[in-house]
Write a protein that holds these residues in place. Structure first.
Motif, PDB file in Angstrom:
ATOM      1  N   VAL A  70      11.278   3.377   0.416  1.00 47.11           N
ATOM      2  CA  VAL A  70      12.248   2.342   0.771  1.00 47.11           C
ATOM      3  C   VAL A  70      11.552   1.320   1.661  1.00 47.11           C
ATOM      4  O   VAL A  70      10.990   1.671   2.701  1.00 47.11           O
ATOM      5  N   LEU A  71      11.587   0.059   1.233  1.00 46.19           N
ATOM      6  CA  LEU A  71      11.046  -1.040   2.013  1.00 46.19           C
ATOM      7  C   LEU A  71      12.189  -1.687   2.783  1.00 46.19           C
ATOM      8  O   LEU A  71      13.112  -2.255   2.195  1.00 46.19           O
ATOM      9  N   MET A  72      12.164  -1.574   4.104  1.00 45.81           N
ATOM     10  CA  MET A  72      13.204  -2.147   4.968  1.00 45.81           C
ATOM     11  C   MET A  72      12.608  -3.307   5.753  1.00 45.81           C
ATOM     12  O   MET A  72      11.667  -3.125   6.531  1.00 45.81           O
ATOM     13  N   ALA A  73      13.144  -4.507   5.535  1.00 43.29           N
ATOM     14  CA  ALA A  73      12.633  -5.697   6.219  1.00 43.29           C
ATOM     15  C   ALA A  73      13.735  -6.737   6.298  1.00 43.29           C
ATOM     16  O   ALA A  73      14.759  -6.640   5.609  1.00 43.29           O
ATOM     17  N   GLY A  74      13.520  -7.750   7.129  1.00 44.65           N
ATOM     18  CA  GLY A  74      14.528  -8.766   7.346  1.00 44.65           C
ATOM     19  C   GLY A  74      14.803  -9.625   6.124  1.00 44.65           C
ATOM     20  O   GLY A  74      14.024  -9.641   5.155  1.00 44.65           O
ATOM     21  N   PHE A 128       9.024   5.406   4.203  1.00 42.91           N
ATOM     22  CA  PHE A 128       9.527   4.088   4.581  1.00 42.91           C
ATOM     23  C   PHE A 128       8.368   3.144   4.917  1.00 42.91           C
ATOM     24  O   PHE A 128       7.313   3.567   5.393  1.00 42.91           O
ATOM     25  N   CYS A 129       8.600   1.861   4.653  1.00 39.37           N
ATOM     26  CA  CYS A 129       7.644   0.835   5.058  1.00 39.37           C
ATOM     27  C   CYS A 129       8.415  -0.423   5.420  1.00 39.37           C
ATOM     28  O   CYS A 129       9.630  -0.511   5.202  1.00 39.37           O
ATOM     29  N   THR A 130       7.714  -1.396   5.972  1.00 39.52           N
ATOM     30  CA  THR A 130       8.398  -2.603   6.435  1.00 39.52           C
ATOM     31  C   THR A 130       7.461  -3.793   6.341  1.00 39.52           C
ATOM     32  O   THR A 130       6.270  -3.650   6.012  1.00 39.52           O
ATOM     33  N   ILE A 131       7.995  -4.972   6.624  1.00 40.57           N
ATOM     34  CA  ILE A 131       7.219  -6.207   6.698  1.00 40.57           C
ATOM     35  C   ILE A 131       7.514  -6.835   8.053  1.00 40.57           C
ATOM     36  O   ILE A 131       8.677  -7.138   8.356  1.00 40.57           O
ATOM     37  N   PRO A 132       6.507  -7.004   8.895  1.00 36.58           N
ATOM     38  CA  PRO A 132       6.757  -7.594  10.220  1.00 36.58           C
ATOM     39  C   PRO A 132       7.334  -9.001  10.098  1.00 36.58           C
ATOM     40  O   PRO A 132       7.046  -9.730   9.147  1.00 36.58           O
ATOM     41  N   GLU A 133       8.163  -9.344  11.053  1.00 31.96           N
ATOM     42  CA  GLU A 133       8.766 -10.673  11.060  1.00 31.96           C
ATOM     43  C   GLU A 133       7.704 -11.723  11.367  1.00 31.96           C
ATOM     44  O   GLU A 133       6.935 -11.601  12.323  1.00 31.96           O
ATOM     45  N   ARG A 134       7.650 -12.775  10.548  1.00 28.71           N
ATOM     46  CA  ARG A 134       6.675 -13.839  10.767  1.00 28.71           C
ATOM     47  C   ARG A 134       7.180 -14.822  11.825  1.00 28.71           C
ATOM     48  O   ARG A 134       8.378 -14.938  12.063  1.00 28.71           O
ATOM     49  N   GLU A 135       6.227 -15.495  12.426  1.00 28.37           N
ATOM     50  CA  GLU A 135       6.595 -16.513  13.402  1.00 28.37           C
ATOM     51  C   GLU A 135       7.327 -17.654  12.714  1.00 28.37           C
ATOM     52  O   GLU A 135       7.071 -17.976  11.546  1.00 28.37           O
ATOM     53  N   CYS A 150       7.985   3.863  11.198  1.00 26.22           N
ATOM     54  CA  CYS A 150       9.173   3.250  10.599  1.00 26.22           C
ATOM     55  C   CYS A 150      10.411   4.118  10.818  1.00 26.22           C
ATOM     56  O   CYS A 150      11.482   3.619  11.187  1.00 26.22           O
ATOM     57  N   LYS A 151      10.288   5.409  10.597  1.00 29.05           N
ATOM     58  CA  LYS A 151      11.438   6.299  10.750  1.00 29.05           C
ATOM     59  C   LYS A 151      11.925   6.326  12.197  1.00 29.05           C
ATOM     60  O   LYS A 151      13.130   6.320  12.462  1.00 29.05           O
ATOM     61  N   MET A 152      10.989   6.376  13.121  1.00 24.92           N
ATOM     62  CA  MET A 152      11.378   6.369  14.526  1.00 24.92           C
ATOM     63  C   MET A 152      11.982   5.019  14.912  1.00 24.92           C
ATOM     64  O   MET A 152      12.953   4.948  15.666  1.00 24.92           O
ATOM     65  N   GLN A 153      11.417   3.949  14.394  1.00 21.94           N
ATOM     66  CA  GLN A 153      11.899   2.608  14.720  1.00 21.94           C
ATOM     67  C   GLN A 153      13.310   2.375  14.204  1.00 21.94           C
ATOM     68  O   GLN A 153      14.163   1.824  14.896  1.00 21.94           O
ATOM     69  N   ALA A 168       0.821  -1.217   0.000  1.00 24.32           N
ATOM     70  CA  ALA A 168       0.000   0.000   0.000  1.00 24.32           C
ATOM     71  C   ALA A 168       0.852   1.263   0.000  1.00 24.32           C
ATOM     72  O   ALA A 168       0.430   2.307  -0.510  1.00 24.32           O
ATOM     73  N   HIS A 169       2.051   1.211   0.562  1.00 23.89           N
ATOM     74  CA  HIS A 169       2.960   2.358   0.523  1.00 23.89           C
ATOM     75  C   HIS A 169       3.808   2.363  -0.744  1.00 23.89           C
ATOM     76  O   HIS A 169       4.059   3.422  -1.334  1.00 23.89           O
ATOM     77  N   ALA A 170       4.252   1.184  -1.160  1.00 20.35           N
ATOM     78  CA  ALA A 170       5.248   1.106  -2.227  1.00 20.35           C
ATOM     79  C   ALA A 170       4.707   1.435  -3.611  1.00 20.35           C
ATOM     80  O   ALA A 170       5.481   1.735  -4.522  1.00 20.35           O
TER      81      ALA A 170
END
Length: 762
Positions: free
Chosen positions: A404-408, A570-577, A682-685, A373-375
Motif C-alpha cells: 500500500v502506497l500512502m501519500a498526500g 507500506f511505502c510513501t512519497i515525501p511531501e515536496r516543497e 511507515c507503519k509506526m508513522q 522500489a517497494h511497490a
C-alpha cells in the motif's frame, strides 16, 4: 551474539559446496532421524554410508560463490577456531578427559574448548579457539601436545571439512562455538597476524614463532589467562556513567581498601548489562592498572557476570539512557546513525541497489524511487509458481507480498504504474488468451438458452490479473482456476477492496488480506444453487493499492490490532516543497523491456523449495536487531509490527536471489535491511499511535456479557478468536479452552489446526 557456520546439510552432499548458515540450522539438522540412522549404519560397518553424511567447515563461515576451495576462501570469514581429529580409538576417552581438565586449568587453554563430538566411527573431534597470534598448525601442535595425543598434519588445511554426526554424538558445546567475534577482538587478532607477516586469517609464511602478545590475552602473575578488550570512547563513557551513578571518583579505584567495593558498585548499577566482561576488564585495566589482575578483583568480576549478566533482561531507565548516549561514542558511528524510535524522515535508500531494482527505478525521478522500489514486489512475486522458502521458524512461505502506497494528494502515486505494467506484460498476454476463451464460452452458453447440451466451462482458464472491483464469488472462482498461481490486482484506491467484503458483517476483505499472507490457509464458500460457486481454495493473492494518508488511516481504523497492517508492506512519497520543479520520468521502451526479460524468466522458471542461506542468516540477524531495539525502546507496538515485517523483507531477499540467477550480493543484503526499516518507519508513522490506543483502551462492554461466537465469522482462526476476546476485555489465555469447549459442545467444527467453522443449527 550471532553464530555462523559453513556447512552442507544435505544427504549425499556435493563435497565442493558449503553454505553459510545460522548455527540454529545445524542444531535442527543433528536432530533429524535420517542422520541418526546413517550414523548407526556407519558404526555397524557400512562404510559407504559415510559418503552420504552432511559436513561442516571448522575454519571459515563462508566461501565465495559457496565453493569449498582454497581459491574461494574469504579471509574475513575466518573463525579463529580449529578442529583436532583424533582417529585412534584407544586415545578417545583419555583425550576427552584431558581436554575437559585443560579447559579448567590456568594457562592459554583455559576456556578455549569449544566443542567435542564423536565422529561417525566413534572417534573424536575437538574444536578449540586459537590463541591470539597462533596459526592453525601451531594451535593444533600445541593443543595435541597439551592433551597427550599425536599431531595429524593432514587436519590443518584451511578449507577442510568435518562430517556431521547426530545429536547423541555431541559431548560438549560452548556457547562461543562458531560465535562471530567482536570488532575489537578481530582487530587485535588481525594485527597479531600482520606483525608476523601473515594474512588476516593466518596464512602465509610467518616471520617467527608464536609470541604471546600483551593486548588481548594478558598473562597474569599467577600464570592465568585474562581476556580484556582495549578500552574505547564508548566503553569508557559507560564505565564513567556507572561510576557517577554510584557517586564514585576515579581515585576510589586506586585507593587501598576502596578498590574492591568500588568495582562492586560499578558492576551493581548496570555495567554487566551494558559491557561485556572483556570490555569491562579493558576499562578496569586503565582505571586500576596495578591491581586489576588481582585474584580478588577477578573473582568479583567473574562472579558478577556469571550471576547477573542476562542479555534478555529489561534495561532500567538509567541503562537505556546510557546505552543511547554510548552509541554516539562508538567508533566509526556518527551521531546521525543513532536510531530513534521514529525519526522525522524515512530511512535513506542505499546508493547501490540490486540489479533488478536498479533497473526498475532507472526511469523514475529520485523522489519516487523508494516508493517504486517497494511497490514492484507484488507483481514480481506473482510470477513465482509453486515456489516455497523456509523461514527461520521452519515454516514454509510462498512469496505473498502486498503493498500500500500512502501519500498526500497530488504526491505522484501513479509513479508505480509503468514499472508494474512492464513487469506484468507477460502475464497479461497469457491472461488475454484465456479471457478470450472464456468470452467465447459465455457467448456459446448464452446462445443455447436452456439447452441441456451446453458445453462445460473450459479447463485451464488461468487468469492471474483480476479486476479491482471483483466480487467475492468471482474471486473464489478465479483462485480455484488459477491452479496454484498467484492472483494479482492493482487498485487506484484502497477502498476498491470493499468489493471483496461480501454480504456479511465480518469484513471478508480483511480476512482475505490475512489469509493470503498466512501459509496453508483455506478460504471459500458453499452454495446450494447449481450455478453458484462452491469452492475451497488456498489464497495466493498479491496486490498493490494507493491511498491518501488520512483515507488509509480511516480504512484500517477498525482492524488496527487484527493483523492486516502487519502483513502489508507500506511505502510513501515525501511531501515536496511548495514550488518545487516537476519530476521528469525517463522513457520506458523496448530496450527497458529487453533488459527486464531475463529477470522475469528466472522467476517463471523457478520451482520447488529454494534455499537461500544468506537470506536465512540475514533474517536471523534482523530479527535479533528488532528484538534488541524493541527492548531498548520499550515499544510493544514496534515489536509486534516487526515480526511480520521481518518476514516480508526476507521474502524480498529470497525473490531477488532467484531473479539474480541464484547469486547473493551485498547490495541485496543492504536493500533488504533498508526495506525492513522503511516498512517499519511507515507503519509506526501512520498507525503506531492509533494501535497503542486500541491496545490499551478498556473495551469491556457496558451492556453485560456478549456471545463471543456470534461476533465471529462463519469460518474463523484462533487469531480471530483472540481478537474478539480482547475486544470484549478478556485476555487471550483462555482462547484454547474456549475453542475446545465449543468443539466438544458441537458449536463449531475443526477445519485445520488453526481454523474452525460454525455448525449451523438444524
Amino acid at each position: 551474539m550471532v553464530s555462523l557456520i559453513a556447512m552442507n546439510g544435505k544427504c549425499c552432499p556435493n563435497k565442493g559446496t558449503a553454505f553459510q548458515q545460522e548455527l540454529s540450522v545445524y542444531d535442527m539438522l543433528i536432530k533429524e532421524n535420517w542422520l541418526k540412522e546413517l550414523v548407526e549404519r556407519i558404526r555397524k560397518g557400512d562404510d559407504e554410508a559415510k559418503k552420504k553424511l552432511p559436513f561442516r567447515c571448522p575454519h571459515y563461515t563462508e566461501f565465495k560463490d559457496n565453493k569449498r576451495q582454497q581459491k574461494c576462501i574469504i579471509p574475513q570469514a575466518f573463525t579463529f577456531q580449529t578442529c583436532i581429529d583424533i582417529d585412534d580409538a584407544s586415545q578417545v576417552e583419555g583425550a576427552i578427559k584431558a581436554a575437559q581438565e585443560l579447559n579448567k586449568q590456568d594457562g592459554i587453554w583455559k576456556g578455549m574448548l569449544l566443542h567435542m563430538d564423536y565422529s561417525a566411527r566413534k572417534k573424536l573431534h575437538i574444536d578449540v579457539r586459537m590463541p591470539v597470534g597462533m596459526t592453525i598448525e601451531e594451535t593444533q601442535k600445541a593443543y595435541c601436545k597439551a592433551i597427550g595425543v599425536p599431531f595429524d598434519e593432514s587436519c590443518i588445511t584451511p578449507e577442510r571439512f568435518i562430517y556431521i554426526t547426530d545429536l547423541s554424538s555431541e559431548i560438549y558445546r560452548s556457547e562461543k562455538w562458531y560465535q562471530v567475534l567482536s570488532e575489537e577482538e578481530l582487530k587485535i587478532r588481525h594485527e597479531a597476524f600482520a606483525k608476523r607477516g601473515l594474512s588476516i586469517d593466518g596464512r602465509g609464511k610467518p616471520k617467527d614463532g608464536y609470541q604471546c602478545n600483551n593486548v588481548k590475552m594478558i598473562q597474569c602473575n599467577n600464570g592465568g589467562n585474562l581476556q580484556a578488550s582495549p578500552a574505547n570512547d564508548r566503553t569508557r563513557y559507560i564505565f564513567n556513567a556507572c561510576m557517577k551513578e554510584c557517586e564514585l571518583e576515579p581515585k576510589a579505584f586506586i585507593e587501598e581498601g576502596a578498590r574492591h567495593e568500588s568495582v562492586k558498585s560499578v558492576l551493581s548499577v548496570g555495567a554487566t548489562q551494558l559491557l561485556s566482561k572483556e570490555e569491562f576488564l579493558g576499562v578496569l585495566s586503565e582505571m586500576m592498572p596495578d591491581n586489576w589482575q588481582d585474584k580478588n578483583i577477578q573473582d568479583l568480576v567473574n562472579d558478577f557476570y556469571a550471576k547477573y549478566h542476562d542479555p534478555s533482561q529489561k534495561m532500567t531507565q538509567f541503562q537505556r539512557k546510557v546505552f543511547a548516549q554510548s552509541r554516539k561514542k562508538a567508533d566509526n558511528v556518527e551521531e546521525a546513525e543513532v536510531e530513534e524510535i521514529q525519526p522525522e524522515l524515512p530511512p535513506e535508500m542505499p546508493k547501490k541497489l540490486p540489479k533488478l531494482i536498479a533497473l526498475l527505478v532507472s526511469k523514475t525521478p529520485d523522489v519516487y524511487k523508494p516508493a517504486v522500489a517497494h511497490a514492484v514486489f507484488p507483481a514480481l512475486a506473482s510470477h513465482l509458481y509453486k515456489v516455497k522458502f523456509r523461514y527461520i521458524d521452519n515454516v514454509m512461505h510462498e512469496a505473498t507480498l502486498m503493498n500500500v502506497l500512502m501519500a498526500g494528494t497530488g504526491a505522484g502515486k501513479d509513479c508505480i504504474s509503468q514499472p508494474i505494467n512492464y513487469i506484468m506484460a507477460d502475464i497479461r498476454r497469457r491472461d488475454e488468451e484465456n479471457l478470450e476463451r472464456e468470452r467465447q464460452w459465455k457467448q456459446e452458453v448464452s446462445s443455447k438458452g436452456a439447452n441441456k447440451d451446453k458445453r462445460q466451462r473450459p479447463e485451464g482458464l488461468v487468469i492471474q490479473e483480476i479486476d479491482a472491483d471483483m466480487t467475492n464469488p468471482a474471486f473464489v472462482l478465479r483462485m480455484a482456476e488459477a491452479d496454484g498461481h498467484f492472483l494479482y490486482t492493482k487498485m487506484n484506491e484502497i477502498d476498491q477492496f470493499d468489493a471483496l467484503k461480501g454480504s456479511g458483517k465480518g469484513g471478508q476483505q480483511f480476512q482475505i488480506m490475512c489469509l493470503a499472507f498466512d501459509p496453508g490457509n483455506r478460504y471459500g464458500q458453499t452454495r446450494v444453487g447449481t450455478q453458484s460457486v462452491t469452492e475451497k481454495v488456498c489464497i495466493r493473492f498479491n496486490w498493490n493499492a494507493a491511498t491518501t494518508i488520512l483515507k488509509g488511516q480511516r480504512y484500517f481504523r477498525n482492524v488496527l490490532t487484527d493483523g492486516p497492517i502487519s502483513r502489508i508492506n507500506f511505502c510513501t512519497i515525501p511531501e515536496r516543497e511548495i514550488g518545487a520543479e516537476m519530476p521528469v520520468y525517463g522513457t520506458y521502451d523496448a530496450a527497458f523491456e529487453e533488459e527486464l526479460r531475463p529477470y522475469i524468466e528466472r522467476l517463471v522458471k523457478a520451482t520447488g523449495e529454494i534455499e537461500c542461506p544468506q537470506a536465512f542468516a540475514l533474517a536471523r540477524k534482523t530479527m535479533e536487531e528488532n528484538a534488541e531495539f524493541s527492548r531498548l525502546s520499550q515499544s510493544r507496538v514496534y515489536e509486534n509490527l516487526s515480526f511480520r515485517a521481518n518476514v516480508i523483507a526476507w521474502l524480498k531477499g529470497c525473490l531477488l536471489y532467484v531473479a539474480n540467477d541464484y547469486k547473493w550480493e551485498r547490495s541485496i543484503e543492504e536493500f533488504v535491511r533498508w526495506s525492513l526499516k522503511y516498512d517499519l518507519w511507515c507503519k509506526m508513522q501512520f498507525f503506531a499511535e492509533a494501535i497503542e490506543k486500541a491496545d490499551f483502551v478498556d473495551v469491556k462492554s457496558k451492556r453485560g456479557p456478549r456471545n463471543l461466537l456470534e461476533l465471529l465469522p462463519d469460518e474463523f482462526t484462533i487469531q480471530d478468536a483472540i481478537n474478539v476476546r480482547r475486544q470484549q476485555g478478556k485476555d487471550s489465555k483462555g482462547t484454547n479452552l474456549m475453542i475446545n469447549q465449543w468443539v466438544h459442545r458441537g458449536y463449531i467444527m475443526t477445519i485445520t489446526n488453526d481454523s474452525y467453522q460454525k455448525v449451523k443449527k438444524q
